[in-house]
Design a protein around this motif. Structure first.
Motif, PDB file in Angstrom:
ATOM      1  N   SER A 176     -11.837  88.260  60.655  1.00 21.47           N
ATOM      2  CA  SER A 176     -12.255  86.907  60.331  1.00 21.47           C
ATOM      3  C   SER A 176     -11.548  86.045  61.648  1.00 21.47           C
ATOM      4  O   SER A 176     -10.443  86.567  62.181  1.00 21.47           O
ATOM      5  N   LEU A 177     -12.357  85.029  62.251  1.00 20.67           N
ATOM      6  CA  LEU A 177     -11.782  84.600  63.582  1.00 20.67           C
ATOM      7  C   LEU A 177     -12.263  83.051  63.245  1.00 20.67           C
ATOM      8  O   LEU A 177     -13.278  82.780  63.158  1.00 20.67           O
ATOM      9  N   GLN A 178     -11.337  82.321  63.758  1.00 22.07           N
ATOM     10  CA  GLN A 178     -11.705  80.962  63.955  1.00 22.07           C
ATOM     11  C   GLN A 178     -10.891  80.217  65.291  1.00 22.07           C
ATOM     12  O   GLN A 178      -9.649  80.550  65.566  1.00 22.07           O
TER      13      GLN A 178
ATOM     14  N   GLU B  58     -19.718  70.559  76.999  1.00 20.25           N
ATOM     15  CA  GLU B  58     -21.200  70.450  77.133  1.00 20.25           C
ATOM     16  C   GLU B  58     -21.876  71.571  76.796  1.00 20.25           C
ATOM     17  O   GLU B  58     -22.786  71.461  75.912  1.00 20.25           O
ATOM     18  N   ARG B  59     -21.338  72.771  76.789  1.00 16.31           N
ATOM     19  CA  ARG B  59     -21.987  74.046  76.173  1.00 16.31           C
ATOM     20  C   ARG B  59     -20.939  74.987  75.668  1.00 16.31           C
ATOM     21  O   ARG B  59     -19.761  75.103  76.274  1.00 16.31           O
ATOM     22  N   ILE B  60     -21.158  75.721  74.700  1.00 20.53           N
ATOM     23  CA  ILE B  60     -20.277  76.742  74.097  1.00 20.53           C
ATOM     24  C   ILE B  60     -21.183  77.898  73.763  1.00 20.53           C
ATOM     25  O   ILE B  60     -22.281  77.751  73.091  1.00 20.53           O
ATOM     26  N   LYS B  61     -20.471  78.919  74.038  1.00 22.12           N
ATOM     27  CA  LYS B  61     -21.338  80.054  73.628  1.00 22.12           C
ATOM     28  C   LYS B  61     -20.376  81.558  73.313  1.00 22.12           C
ATOM     29  O   LYS B  61     -19.591  81.448  74.076  1.00 22.12           O
ATOM     30  N   SER B  62     -20.774  82.506  72.609  1.00 21.07           N
ATOM     31  CA  SER B  62     -20.079  83.842  72.339  1.00 21.07           C
ATOM     32  C   SER B  62     -20.927  84.813  72.829  1.00 21.07           C
ATOM     33  O   SER B  62     -22.224  84.832  72.718  1.00 21.07           O
ATOM     34  N   VAL B  63     -20.340  85.609  73.648  1.00 20.87           N
ATOM     35  CA  VAL B  63     -21.128  86.279  74.450  1.00 20.87           C
ATOM     36  C   VAL B  63     -21.274  87.725  73.715  1.00 20.87           C
ATOM     37  O   VAL B  63     -22.538  88.529  73.773  1.00 20.87           O
ATOM     38  N   ASN B  64     -20.483  88.210  72.684  1.00 23.47           N
ATOM     39  CA  ASN B  64     -20.779  89.392  72.202  1.00 23.47           C
ATOM     40  C   ASN B  64     -20.951  89.300  70.462  1.00 23.47           C
ATOM     41  O   ASN B  64     -21.316  90.348  69.860  1.00 23.47           O
ATOM     42  N   HIS B  65     -20.670  88.077  70.025  1.00 21.02           N
ATOM     43  CA  HIS B  65     -20.743  87.970  68.321  1.00 21.02           C
ATOM     44  C   HIS B  65     -21.631  86.698  68.151  1.00 21.02           C
ATOM     45  O   HIS B  65     -21.753  85.670  68.754  1.00 21.02           O
ATOM     46  N   VAL B  66     -21.914  86.874  66.797  1.00 23.72           N
ATOM     47  CA  VAL B  66     -22.676  85.684  66.212  1.00 23.72           C
ATOM     48  C   VAL B  66     -21.562  84.767  65.603  1.00 23.72           C
ATOM     49  O   VAL B  66     -20.454  85.034  64.994  1.00 23.72           O
ATOM     50  N   ILE B  67     -21.840  83.418  65.933  1.00 24.65           N
ATOM     51  CA  ILE B  67     -20.754  82.499  65.609  1.00 24.65           C
ATOM     52  C   ILE B  67     -21.704  81.456  64.708  1.00 24.65           C
ATOM     53  O   ILE B  67     -22.609  81.547  64.820  1.00 24.65           O
ATOM     54  N   GLU B  68     -20.744  80.768  63.877  1.00 24.80           N
ATOM     55  CA  GLU B  68     -21.298  79.784  63.183  1.00 24.80           C
ATOM     56  C   GLU B  68     -20.312  78.352  62.923  1.00 24.80           C
ATOM     57  O   GLU B  68     -19.147  78.907  63.481  1.00 24.80           O
ATOM     58  N   ASN B  69     -20.871  77.570  62.236  1.00 25.46           N
ATOM     59  CA  ASN B  69     -19.919  76.400  61.984  1.00 25.46           C
ATOM     60  C   ASN B  69     -19.351  75.771  63.291  1.00 25.46           C
ATOM     61  O   ASN B  69     -18.106  75.588  63.412  1.00 25.46           O
TER      62      ASN B  69
ATOM     63  N   SER C 236     -19.534  85.941  59.282  1.00 28.68           N
ATOM     64  CA  SER C 236     -19.229  87.008  58.445  1.00 28.68           C
ATOM     65  C   SER C 236     -20.277  88.188  58.510  1.00 28.68           C
ATOM     66  O   SER C 236     -19.681  89.210  57.915  1.00 28.68           O
ATOM     67  N   ARG C 237     -21.441  87.951  59.041  1.00 31.72           N
ATOM     68  CA  ARG C 237     -22.394  88.928  59.375  1.00 31.72           C
ATOM     69  C   ARG C 237     -21.867  89.794  60.559  1.00 31.72           C
ATOM     70  O   ARG C 237     -22.535  90.908  60.728  1.00 31.72           O
ATOM     71  N   ASP C 238     -21.011  89.486  61.265  1.00 31.81           N
ATOM     72  CA  ASP C 238     -20.485  90.334  62.469  1.00 31.81           C
ATOM     73  C   ASP C 238     -19.106  90.514  62.536  1.00 31.81           C
ATOM     74  O   ASP C 238     -18.183  89.975  63.585  1.00 31.81           O
ATOM     75  N   SER C 239     -18.552  91.243  61.396  1.00 31.01           N
ATOM     76  CA  SER C 239     -17.056  91.220  61.118  1.00 31.01           C
ATOM     77  C   SER C 239     -16.589  92.613  61.555  1.00 31.01           C
ATOM     78  O   SER C 239     -15.468  92.859  61.076  1.00 31.01           O
TER      79      SER C 239
END
Lengths: 157, 836
Positions: free
Chosen positions: B416-418, B428-439, B453-456
């Motif tokens: 898990s990671l936060q 202005e922009r934020i993105k994860s290159v390899n993982h699904v992020i939420e919240n 949690s779907r990409d753990s």
């Protein structure tokens, strides 16, 4: 006959001495077979009626027979969340264990409370000889308070 | 005198000779007893294996996948068991009262220590069988004066554990028996863990055969040991592992990240184990905190000389204590060991580190690596990092091994990671290159990002990129007043805007492609797409070459050719034919790329496209230093978990820059970005005028060249107050350009700067040690690391729970197998797999 007995006694004495010398090499943890034991001490601070918000303690092993192998947090919630910090430079260069912690919780301990537990490795067939200095104790406002520090061997978990 | 007979003469000579023989024999026997554990390498040297060697062999060959065998008693090992210790004091009853130790169970103004337990009275020496010459005790000194206390307190509050000169107050000495008078101490000792009736008695531990035994996972009929078996599709094999979960909690302020990593170990087996986990961290991570949690007790680990820490750990392990050890195998590869985890028990390890973020054209990048990629080690290399199958212990012949799960295997280890980002300017922009992020909560200058949690599954680097307001950031200075009163700073220098308006001179572009087995599949396709775009981006007056390497190197042309349309077309076809197989003899690629004369008319750029999965990084970096000449090296880390340490060091050593091409990136886009950067001249030969700042120990010692969109970070120490303006000047062709930095714009304290500075200095020293003999580098690095509580190749963290006492012997050593990185082929990269 006397000559033979004298020779025998001399050799036996040398024999015993050599065994003692060989065993004397065992001192220190650098040799894996040295007598090693792990012990723990509870460090208490008694702040009397004052609230204990921060402290700094200096511990020195005059015998240089021990090594600190862990610093455990205290018992009261003010000092239980995280173990106290130790000063690596003092430990590395002078062999002093300098512990310090502070707490920002609302309810600070009064009276006598365990603020830390030291885990030690004692090396060789010698006794550790510790000195403990309470460098500072203060309340939540940073004001110094009168307090005393004590240490006892830890028992159980 | 009576004449001596012949018989008497013989007896007179023979008896002393016999006794001297006995003397020598007894001495050697005594010495043999004292050295049998120390002979660690005797098996290698050819002599009979010692106890330690046997012990290690048993530990290291014990493996879950190995066959069952009945436990059998073997030769006993005699261990001198020390007594549990009672408490002994020097004493002074009056002083006790004065200093407040009224209840009598502690030490005020006295000594504390340990003594062999025996009934004793106050004022008497205690011990069994006889008083020791030196009592273990502690002397406590009185508290200092009010003003001094206040000062010291402020030091404590602000600077953690700042050492202060010990104020020698009135010394009160007490001597006190730690046990109540009249109590049967021996009865009390019976309750002590490991207590024995007498110090001189010996405890015989009967060792059992462990070579072929294995710990068995507890089955369904043994619930309650945690759920380490993953719920996976039926076709996947469930593999029990002693690492249950990794929790990552990071906070980013400006360009410095503070990261807490908690590894949750649990024993799912039916007997005691030692867990061994090889894992990655960022290559520039300054690891300076280590806490072991046993139950609800938190024990801070101590930084020690690596060998010393290893020895403490081994001794604690043998003594049945719960203990943990963290060592560094590479700047980005670490080994965590946790000893004596009993069945169903859980132990947490918390690691804290700081590091600086990368910045590129308006985007910050924060990376958390999750798995060590399978490394290739050239023949003859034994100090590498081997990649083996789960059952392939010692199959690689390398000093460090990573065990990989087969493609049809899954463990229950998840992550898990936060990340909490405080950019200081609008995000202005934020993105994860390899993982699904939420919240993706927050707005403005702050964001909180969580891994879904779907990409753990921890099988690829977590890469978070966020773009801040405007096209560019300003150069900035961060400062911190350290524990020792010295100031630490970190300065990000951004290239001046005007160099983006200037054009570059012709280039000689060398593309070097890693065609080893680990690149097979999507990684090499990504890299080929990037090279193809690079070839088509060349200008008519440029020249180029394409080099491939795996077990050996080959190239497109005999020499660099003009970037004509025909040549580029042929080169693209050549690139299309390349595929991944074989080993990673990167040294061949280095030679092919750097071992030919430099074209004086053109700037030579060498671009390496590789996952960097090699175990001989030092050899590669030393070769680059030796052969670099006028070339600049740009390294492209390809894949989901590239060797970022190697990629960064290659670029740094090659006066270039690093970029990463993940499986989800566009190869063409990354190459476009690269060409945008080199399409303008760099700011070279940088000089810094520090204004009013008194600086020292600035690293890197040689400030690298500045490229468009790519800042560099320098860190150092300073004294006094950071004041005045800092001016950085450099050459752009025959012009001089300047960058001005205002120290007063610092946004506040940055507690990690001292560790970041020390870590940077260590990295600089390690780099220099590859080609320069500058005294005893190892000693210097070790001293620095110990002073700053930092992990390094020469230091380690160790923590022992002295109060724990587990039953039985040292248990079975169990490695934590990990998945191969996403996109990496198991069969062609892992020793002992079906395909290798």
């Amino acid at each position: 006959m006397i000559q033979r007995i004298a020779t025998f006694v001399l050799i036996c004495g040398t024999l015993a001495l050599s065994t003692v010398l060989a065993r004397a090499d065992d001192h220190g943890c650098e040799q894996d077979n040295a007598p090693v034991r792990f012990i723990a001490y509870d460090i208490f601070i008694d702040a009397g009626k004052a609230e204990l918000g921060a402290y700094q303690i200096d511990i020195h092993d005059n015998a240089r027979a021990s090594k600190v192998v862990g610093v455990e947090a205290g018992a009261h919630e003010a000092f239980a969340d995280k173990p106290p910090y130790y000063d690596p430079k003092a430990l590395n260069n002078e062999g002093r264990i300098v512990l310090a912690a502070y707490s920002t919780v609302e309810e600070l301990p009064t009276g006598k409370t365990r603020v830390a537990r030291l885990h030690m490795q004692v090396c060789g067939d010698v006794d550790a000889d510790f000195e403990l200095d309470l460098i500072v104790a203060a309340d939540a406002d940073g004001q110094p308070i009168t307090a005393t520090a004590t240490a006892t061997p830890a028992e159980g978990k | 005198m009576r004449p001596t007979s012949k018989k008497q003469t013989v007896i007179t000579i023979a008896i002393p000779l016999f006794l001297m023989g006995a003397l020598a024999a007894s001495y050697f026997i005594a010495c043999a007893q004292s050295t049998q554990y120390a002979m660690k390498d005797d098996a290698v040297r050819g002599s009979a294996p010692s106890e330690e060697a046997q012990y290690r062999a048993r530990t290291e060959t014990s493996e879950l996948a190995e066959a069952d065998a009945e436990d059998e008693p073997v030769a006993g090992t005699r261990i001198q068991q020390n007594m549990p210790h009672a408490f002994a004091w020097s004493e002074d009853a009056a002083a006790e009262y004065e200093t407040g130790d009224i209840d009598g169970d502690g030490i005020v103004g006295g000594r504390f220590g340990i003594q062999p337990a025996a009934p004793a009275e106050v004022g008497q020496s205690v011990g069994t069988p006889a008083p020791r010459s030196k009592k273990e005790a502690v002397r406590t000194r009185g508290v200092p004066g009010r003003q001094e206390v206040k000062n010291l307190f402020m030091d404590s509050m602000g600077n953690k554990s700042k050492p202060v000169p010990a104020r020698r107050g009135r010394r009160n000495r007490l001597r006190e028996d730690g046990f109540a008078s009249g109590v049967d101490h021996r009865a009390q000792l019976a309750n002590y863990p490991g207590a024995l009736p007498s110090e001189d008695e010996e405890l015989w531990i009967i060792q059992r055969v462990t070579t072929e035994r294995r710990a068995k996972p507890r089955g369904d009929d043994h619930p309650g040991c945690g759920a380490l078996l993953a719920k996976v599709p039926q076709q996947e094999k469930q593999v029990p592992v002693p690492l249950e979960h990794t929790a990552v909690n990071a906070s980013i302020s400006a360009y410095i990240a503070t990261v807490d990593v908690t590894q949750k170990y649990a024993n799912p087996f039916d007997r005691k184990i030692e867990a061994v986990y090889v894992f990655p961290l960022p290559q520039n991570a300054a690891v300076n905190e280590f806490i072991m949690t046993v139950g609800d007790r938190k024990i801070r680990g101590i930084i020690r000389d690596r060998d010393e820490a290893q020895q403490i750990y081994d001794q604690a392990k043998r003594a049945g204590k719960v203990a943990s050890l963290l060592t560094q195998e590479r700047p980005n590869v670490f080994t965590q060991k946790v000893a004596n985890i009993e069945p169903c028990k859980k132990i947490d390890i918390n690691i804290k580190y700081f590091h600086t973020l990368a910045y590129d054209d308006g985007w910050y990048e924060w990376v958390f690596p999750m798995v060590v990629g399978p490394r290739f080690n050239p023949p003859g290399n034994t100090d590498g990092i081997g990649a083996v199958s789960r059952a392939g212990r010692d199959a690689s012949g390398q000093s460090t091994e990573v065990a990989y799960l087969a493609p049809n295997e899954r463990s229950g280890h998840d992550i898990s990671l936060q990340v909490a980002v405080d950019a200081g300017v609008s995000i202005e922009r934020i993105k994860s290159v390899n993982h699904v992020i939420e919240n993706n909560a927050g707005s403005g200058t702050e964001r909180i990002v969580k891994l879904s949690s779907r990409d753990s599954i921890p099988n690829k680097d977590f890469v978070l990129r966020y773009q801040v307001a405007g096209d560019r950031i300003k150069s900035a200075l961060l400062t911190h007043q350290g524990d020792d009163g010295a100031g630490y700073f970190s300065m990000m220098i951004y290239p001046p805007e005007e160099i983006g308006r200037l054009s570059r001179q012709p280039v000689e572009m060398i593309f070097v492609l890693d065609c080893s087995g680990s690149m097979r599949g999507k990684p090499i396709e990504q890299a080929k797409a990037a090279i193809t775009r690079g070839l088509r981006s060349l200008q008519a007056n440029d020249t180029f070459q394409v080099i491939r390497f795996s077990n050996s190197a080959s190239q497109f042309g005999d020499r660099p050719v003009i970037a004509s349309r025909e040549n580029i077309r042929d080169a693209v076809r050549y690139v299309e034919t390349l595929d991944g197989s074989g080993g990673t003899m990167m040294i061949e690629g280095i030679k092919a790329a750097l071992d030919f004369p430099h074209d004086e008319e053109r700037l030579r750029f060498v671009t390496f496209l590789t996952d960097g999965f090699i175990g001989n990084e030092a050899q590669i970096l030393a070769a680059i230093h030796e052969k670099l000449d006028a070339s600049r090296i740009f390294s492209f880390g390809v894949g989901s978990s590239p060797n970022r340490f190697l990629m960064n060091r290659m670029a740094k050593m090659g006066n270039g820059a690093v970029a990463y091409l993940s499986l989800n990136d566009s190869g063409a886009g990354v190459m476009d970005h690269f060409f945008k950067r080199i399409s303008h001249p760099a700011l070279t030969d940088l000089k810094i005028d520090w204004g009013g700042m008194q600086v020292s120990d600035v690293y890197p010692e040689r400030v690298p060249d500045l490229f468009v969109g790519r800042p560099v970070i320098v860190t150092g120490r300073y004294s006094g107050i950071a004041s005045g303006r800092i001016r950085v000047t450099g050459n752009v062709g025959d012009r001089i350009s300047e960058v001005v930095i205002n120290p007063h714009e610092d946004r506040g304290a940055h507690e990690g700067l001292a560790a970041v500075w020390a870590r940077t200095k260590i990295a600089d020293m390690v780099d220099r040690s590859m080609w320069q003999q500058t005294g005893d580098i190892a000693t210097q690095i070790k001293q620095l690391a110990l002073d700053y509580s930092l992990m390094s190749q020469f230091t380690a963290f160790v923590a022992v729970d002295s109060l724990s006492q587990t039953a039985g012997d040292f248990g079975t050593s169990v490695r934590v197998p990990v998945p191969t990185p996403d996109g990496v082929d198991y069969d062609t990269t892992v020793t002992g797999s079906s395909g290798s």
